[in-house]
Design an enzyme around this catalytic site. Structure first.
Site, mmCIF file in Angstrom:
data_model
loop_
_atom_site.group_PDB
_atom_site.id
_atom_site.type_symbol
_atom_site.label_atom_id
_atom_site.label_comp_id
_atom_site.label_asym_id
_atom_site.label_seq_id
_atom_site.Cartn_x
_atom_site.Cartn_y
_atom_site.Cartn_z
ATOM 1 N N GLU A 194 -10.410 -8.788 -15.149
ATOM 2 C CA GLU A 194 -11.814 -8.580 -14.849
ATOM 3 C C GLU A 194 -12.390 -7.313 -15.477
ATOM 4 O O GLU A 194 -12.786 -6.377 -14.774
ATOM 5 C CB GLU A 194 -12.031 -8.560 -13.327
ATOM 6 N N GLU A 387 -7.445 -16.423 -10.113
ATOM 7 C CA GLU A 387 -7.711 -15.924 -8.756
ATOM 8 C C GLU A 387 -8.710 -16.856 -8.103
ATOM 9 O O GLU A 387 -9.706 -17.248 -8.724
ATOM 10 C CB GLU A 387 -8.315 -14.510 -8.775
HETATM 11 C C1 FCB Z 1 -11.145 -9.659 -7.671
HETATM 12 C C2 FCB Z 1 -10.042 -8.691 -8.027
HETATM 13 C C3 FCB Z 1 -8.909 -8.663 -7.041
HETATM 14 C C4 FCB Z 1 -9.385 -8.798 -5.616
HETATM 15 C C5 FCB Z 1 -10.313 -9.982 -5.479
HETATM 16 C C6 FCB Z 1 -10.792 -10.217 -4.075
HETATM 17 O O1 FCB Z 1 -12.348 -9.198 -8.205
HETATM 18 O O2 FCB Z 1 -9.501 -8.999 -9.294
HETATM 19 O O3 FCB Z 1 -8.176 -7.489 -7.258
HETATM 20 O O4 FCB Z 1 -9.933 -7.631 -5.188
HETATM 21 O O5 FCB Z 1 -11.418 -9.812 -6.316
#
Ligand code: FCB
Length: 484
Positions: A194, A387
């Site tokens: 990210e 994620e």
């Molecule tokens: C993302 C991050 C991760 C975590 C999630 C909830 O933005 O990559 O580290 O904090 O959100």
């Protein structure tokens, strides 16, 4: 096998089936329809779980500094001790094996490998990831390291951090050191996690480390992170047959109404969140409208020579991090902490309808639209969901159980989207739940729990939640059904 089901969600009326039955049906459908080689994993990151912030000669990172600055994080909480994973990794890998995970996405802490951000590798830092990788492989779990999940060595920040181009070169050197140590056993490498957050939350809103609020700085950081990515790809490629990608939070933008202002705010957000990264990575150039939005704030991408070629070096996949959409209008954030540029262009609208504990709207249909759009607009690049998950306020029963039906429902509905688009031909090859553990949720501290495994931070006891049991069952059923 065809199952007919009314899915609870943003597209249908809830309540036809209860959540547990609904989630069981969705799991059966995913297990039956996803390809045999589909990768099931879970994700974490170093600063959020490792703790042990001075062990093995680890140097301080920008998150140690930020968290110890009054007022920056919830109750001043830091990543010490988090889940104490640094000491408990073997037990944690056993837990992953019991869950049936095929892959584990973790990040390598740069300040463990180079405590001051440069120079030779710190043997104790390398040794930790050596042990972790060996333990994973022995358990039949594929290691998927990410090289940068926001924990820049503080010594590099003291020299300007990602605002300075030199940090990109330092990053390339660090990745080479890790690759030298692990590339004989690790196949899948993600360069950055990210970069949007590192640039815009770290340097525009200031909600993340290093807590800077400057459009000029944020835009420089975007470019230097992408240059660092290109250098990391080159370092990894020169060390073997690695599969290399990058993990991006591709947050879609929804206009809150049909006013032209809202439409333009959605365009601007889409530009800075999605196209700003995918266009230079996959199409070789930054999008003109985004460059124009930056110029309105007096900010410019510091492009030098052949940077476009470096940033556009071929990669093998994109890691897609998705939680929720942005819902936006034109206007100024009243708290004046907009992450978008110019700072007065976008007002993020909060909703109370079907949201998680963080107030993030649960919208699986937006996830479906995103995956289809990526497949259409950036054809030919495989996708992995790197994620996806949700924070809810869990209740631990007297017997120590966590019946997190809301999280189970969230995972079920989003995995069903992955199934749906995969069946329609979108090349999505894996899913990593965020997160394996409750952990340090950055500025939110420990109060926001994303884990499929509950962590009692006082005792470090790990307890599988109902969502974790459900996920584990899904993985095992998929394996049985597909004979893998
Ligand atoms: C993302 C991050 C991760 C975590 C999630 C909830 O933005 O990559 O580290 O904090 O959100």
């Amino acid at each position: 096998m065809t199952l007919s089901v009314q899915v609870m969600g943003d597209d249908t009326r809830p309540g036809v089936l209860d959540e547990q039955t609904n989630s069981a049906i969705l799991a059966a459908r995913a297990a039956a329809e996803l390809p045999a080689r589909f990768v099931w994993g879970a994700a974490t990151s170093a600063y959020q779980i490792e703790g042990a912030v001075t062990a093995g000669g680890r140097g301080p990172s920008i998150w140690d500094t930020f968290a110890s600055t009054p007022g920056k994080t919830w109750r001043g909480e830091s990543g010490d001790p988090a889940c104490d994973h640094y000491h408990r990794y073997a037990e944690d890998v056993r837990l992953m094996a019991d869950l049936g995970l095929g892959a584990y996405r973790f990040s390598v802490a740069w300040p463990r490998i180079q405590p001051t951000g440069q120079g030779p590798a710190n043997p104790a830092g390398i040794a930790f990831y050596d042990r972790l990788v060996d333990e994973l492989l022995a358990a039949g779990i594929d290691p998927w390291p990410t090289m940068y999940h926001w924990d820049l060595p503080q010594a590099l920040q003291d020299r300007g951090g990602w605002v300075e181009r030199d940090t990109a070169y330092r990053f390339g050197d660090y990745v080479a050191l890790v690759a030298d140590a692990l590339s004989d056993r690790v196949r899948h490498w993600s360069t950055l996690n990210e970069p949007w957050c590192a640039a815009f939350e770290g340097h525009m809103s200031g909600r993340h480390a290093p807590g800077i609020q400057s459009p000029v700085a944020a835009v420089r950081v975007v470019h230097h992170l992408l240059v660092g990515h290109g250098l990391a790809v080159a370092a990894l490629r020169s060390r073997g047959e690695a599969e290399v990608g990058i993990s991006l939070n591709l947050i879609p933008a929804e206009p809150a109404d049909d006013s032209p202002g809202a439409e333009d705010a959605a365009r601007l957000v889409d530009g800075q969140q999605i196209r700003l990264f995918l266009d230079p990575l996959l199409r070789g150039r930054y999008p003109d409208d985004v460059v124009g939005d930056f110029a309105r704030a007096g900010a410019e991408l510091p492009i030098v020579g052949d940077d476009a070629k470096l940033i556009g070096s071929p990669i093998d996949w994109i890691g897609v991090n998705y939680y929720s959409p942005h819902i936006v209008l034109a206007g100024t954030d009243p708290r004046r902490t907009s992450p978008f540029i110019p700072g007065d262009a976008v007002l993020s609208v909060r909703t109370t309808e079907d949201v998680t504990a963080l107030g993030w709207p649960v919208r699986p249909r937006c996830f479906a639209a995103l995956l289809r759009r990526l497949h259409r607009d950036y054809p030919g690049i495989p996708l992995y969901v790197h994620e996806n998950g949700a924070a809810f306020h869990d209740v631990v029963s007297a017997g120590g159980e966590v019946d997190d039906s809301d999280r189970r429902g969230y995972l079920a509905r989003h995995i069903d989207v992955v199934r749906e688009v995969a069946v329609d031909g979108v090349d999505v090859r894996g899913y990593f739940a965020w997160s394996l553990f409750d952990n340090y949720e950055w500025a939110e501290g420990y109060r926001m729990r994303f884990g499929i495994v509950h962590v009692d931070f006082a005792t470090q006891r790990r307890t599988l939640k109902a969502s974790g049991r459900w996920y584990s069952q899904l993985i095992k059923t998929h394996r049985q059904t597909r004979g893998t």
